[in-house]
Write a protein that holds these residues in place. Structure first.
Motif, PDB file in Angstrom:
ATOM      1  N   UNK A 146       0.868  -1.170   0.000  1.00 46.13           N
ATOM      2  CA  UNK A 146       0.000   0.000   0.000  1.00 46.13           C
ATOM      3  C   UNK A 146       0.910   1.226   0.000  1.00 46.13           C
ATOM      4  N   UNK A 147       0.623   2.176  -0.854  1.00 48.37           N
ATOM      5  CA  UNK A 147       1.418   3.393  -1.081  1.00 48.37           C
ATOM      6  C   UNK A 147       2.564   3.097  -2.057  1.00 48.37           C
ATOM      7  N   UNK A 148       2.859   4.074  -2.896  1.00 46.02           N
ATOM      8  CA  UNK A 148       3.867   3.931  -3.944  1.00 46.02           C
ATOM      9  C   UNK A 148       5.257   3.704  -3.338  1.00 46.02           C
ATOM     10  N   UNK A 149       6.013   2.753  -3.878  1.00 35.27           N
ATOM     11  CA  UNK A 149       7.377   2.502  -3.387  1.00 35.27           C
ATOM     12  C   UNK A 149       8.331   3.582  -3.868  1.00 35.27           C
ATOM     13  N   UNK A 150       9.544   3.564  -3.321  1.00 37.50           N
ATOM     14  CA  UNK A 150      10.535   4.557  -3.730  1.00 37.50           C
ATOM     15  C   UNK A 150      11.116   4.183  -5.098  1.00 37.50           C
ATOM     16  N   UNK A 151      11.883   5.077  -5.724  1.00 33.26           N
ATOM     17  CA  UNK A 151      12.328   4.876  -7.118  1.00 33.26           C
ATOM     18  C   UNK A 151      13.250   3.689  -7.351  1.00 33.26           C
ATOM     19  N   UNK A 152      13.758   3.048  -6.309  1.00 35.15           N
ATOM     20  CA  UNK A 152      14.642   1.900  -6.527  1.00 35.15           C
ATOM     21  C   UNK A 152      13.860   0.640  -6.887  1.00 35.15           C
ATOM     22  N   UNK A 153      12.527   0.727  -6.887  1.00 41.65           N
ATOM     23  CA  UNK A 153      11.684  -0.419  -7.203  1.00 41.65           C
ATOM     24  C   UNK A 153      10.861  -0.145  -8.460  1.00 41.65           C
ATOM     25  N   UNK A 258     -14.747   6.262   6.905  1.00 41.48           N
ATOM     26  CA  UNK A 258     -14.391   7.650   7.190  1.00 41.48           C
ATOM     27  C   UNK A 258     -15.232   8.611   6.340  1.00 41.48           C
ATOM     28  N   UNK A 259     -15.436   9.790   6.861  1.00 43.78           N
ATOM     29  CA  UNK A 259     -16.056  10.899   6.138  1.00 43.78           C
ATOM     30  C   UNK A 259     -15.278  12.172   6.492  1.00 43.78           C
ATOM     31  N   UNK A 260     -14.684  12.897   5.528  1.00 42.51           N
ATOM     32  CA  UNK A 260     -14.722  12.590   4.094  1.00 42.51           C
ATOM     33  C   UNK A 260     -14.009  11.275   3.769  1.00 42.51           C
ATOM     34  N   UNK A 261     -14.449  10.655   2.684  1.00 38.80           N
ATOM     35  CA  UNK A 261     -13.918   9.355   2.285  1.00 38.80           C
ATOM     36  C   UNK A 261     -12.409   9.439   2.056  1.00 38.80           C
ATOM     37  N   UNK A 262     -11.699   8.437   2.548  1.00 36.68           N
ATOM     38  CA  UNK A 262     -10.244   8.370   2.384  1.00 36.68           C
ATOM     39  C   UNK A 262      -9.879   7.018   1.796  1.00 36.68           C
ATOM     40  N   UNK A 263      -9.147   7.040   0.688  1.00 43.08           N
ATOM     41  CA  UNK A 263      -8.711   5.826   0.012  1.00 43.08           C
ATOM     42  C   UNK A 263      -7.181   5.757  -0.028  1.00 43.08           C
ATOM     43  N   UNK A 264      -6.668   4.537  -0.187  1.00 47.43           N
ATOM     44  CA  UNK A 264      -5.251   4.321  -0.441  1.00 47.43           C
ATOM     45  C   UNK A 264      -5.121   3.323  -1.577  1.00 47.43           C
ATOM     46  N   UNK A 265      -4.103   3.491  -2.420  1.00 49.00           N
ATOM     47  CA  UNK A 265      -3.930   2.626  -3.586  1.00 49.00           C
ATOM     48  C   UNK A 265      -2.937   1.508  -3.299  1.00 49.00           C
ATOM     49  N   UNK A 266      -2.994   0.464  -4.110  1.00 48.48           N
ATOM     50  CA  UNK A 266      -2.111  -0.696  -3.949  1.00 48.48           C
ATOM     51  C   UNK A 266      -1.181  -0.815  -5.154  1.00 48.48           C
ATOM     52  N   UNK A 267      -0.033  -1.479  -4.920  1.00 48.95           N
ATOM     53  CA  UNK A 267       0.984  -1.625  -5.963  1.00 48.95           C
ATOM     54  C   UNK A 267       1.587  -3.020  -5.919  1.00 48.95           C
ATOM     55  N   UNK A 268       1.845  -3.577  -7.106  1.00 46.41           N
ATOM     56  CA  UNK A 268       2.668  -4.775  -7.228  1.00 46.41           C
ATOM     57  C   UNK A 268       4.101  -4.287  -7.450  1.00 46.41           C
ATOM     58  N   UNK A 269       5.029  -4.767  -6.626  1.00 43.50           N
ATOM     59  CA  UNK A 269       6.387  -4.212  -6.599  1.00 43.50           C
ATOM     60  C   UNK A 269       7.410  -5.323  -6.825  1.00 43.50           C
TER      61      UNK A 269
END
Length: 301
Positions: A146-153, A258-269
């Motif tokens: 969850x959350x974008x990885x750093x540039x080494x990936x 939650x309100x306001x709605x809060x989302x988080x994105x997923x990544x294959x790394x």
């Protein structure tokens, strides 16, 4: 550093006795003792504390033990990957965060396994930083984070979004609400993962750092955290969908978004500039197709 001696070292640490390691390895005790002394000279540290009750690793010895296990595991997987065969076979090591996205990935795993029965998945549940460390150290080839990885990936961004909210005991003050606002959490005991303390999105939603909440406990995995909720210790900040409809937990625990709605994105790394095994490469392609991930969402450089 001899791989054979590392294997001897692992056996000795786990047996807590050079005598017992000698018996298991069919190597004489003087030979083992000599090789361990040479290993200590090579690394420049004492590796064992010796007593009449046996041996136990020093701090440096424990570190060497952990790394030796990782090295021998990688060597074993390397041999399997290089071995030629007419059929696809091997292991895909995969570290995964607890996120509802895993259900869709599991469906692709099932379809892949149906077509390639000689490939199996070594799945490890891991928080984001642990998963990235596993990839960096070669323990895993792929990870779901969850959350974008750093540039080494390198990574693939998944379209699924993970919705934040609260798991709370039925009958609690929060369970009576349709939505949870930041002010609703003030003064209440909260349970969250350690990584939430660094979650900038959560900090933005709250309007203050998460560590300023009243923290009752930190817990990396949801099943243990739900046990804490059932004991009335606190309320969990987590993603919706982590407790299945079949779970007995649903008899006692409810989710409120939650309100306001809060989302988080997923990544294959995966590790940039490191060649994946053939099974992992093919599985990655099937993930793209199965999850309908376009190439524009792929970052390799």
């Amino acid at each position: 550093m001899d791989l054979r001696v590392l294997r001897y070292f692992i056996v000795a640490v786990e047996a807590k006795s050079i005598n017992e390691a000698s018996r298991q390895l069919y190597v004489t005790q003087p030979t083992l003792t000599r090789q361990f002394h040479e290993l200590e000279e090579e690394v420049g540290h004492m590796l064992f504390e010796r007593s009449k009750n046996g041996i136990k690793p020093t701090e440096k010895g424990l570190l060497l033990y952990q790394r030796a296990v990782e090295v021998l595991d990688m060597v074993s997987r390397m041999k399997k990957e290089i071995k030629t065969s007419d059929k696809l076979e091997g292991v895909i090591s995969f570290a995964a965060a607890e996120t509802p996205t895993m259900l869709n990935i599991a469906k692709v795993m099932h379809e892949f396994n149906q077509k390639n029965p000689f490939v199996y998945f070594d799945l490890m549940t891991a928080i984001r930083q642990h998963a990235l460390n596993y990839i960096e150290n070669g323990i895993c080839e792929l990870a779901l984070t969850v959350h974008m990885p750093d540039p080494s990936f390198a990574f693939l961004k998944i379209h699924d979004k993970n919705r934040f909210g609260i798991y709370t005991l039925k009958g609690s003050v929060l369970s009576q609400k349709q939505k949870i606002c930041p002010q609703d959490l003030r003064g209440l005991p909260m349970i969250m993962s350690k990584t939430m303390f660094q979650n900038k999105a959560l900090e933005g939603w709250l309007g203050f750092p998460p560590i300023n909440l009243r923290i009752a406990a930190t817990c990396d995995f949801i099943n243990n955290a739900v046990m804490l909720v059932k004991s009335s210790l606190g309320h969990i900040i987590a993603f919706d969908g982590l407790i299945g409809d079949h779970s007995d937990f649903n008899n006692d625990v409810v989710f409120v978004p939650f309100e306001p709605t809060l989302y988080s994105e997923s990544y294959i790394v995966w590790k940039k500039d490191r060649m994946l095994s053939q099974p992992a490469r093919i599985f990655l392609d099937e993930l793209k197709a199965g999850l309908k991930i376009s190439d524009k969402n792929e970052a390799r450089t």
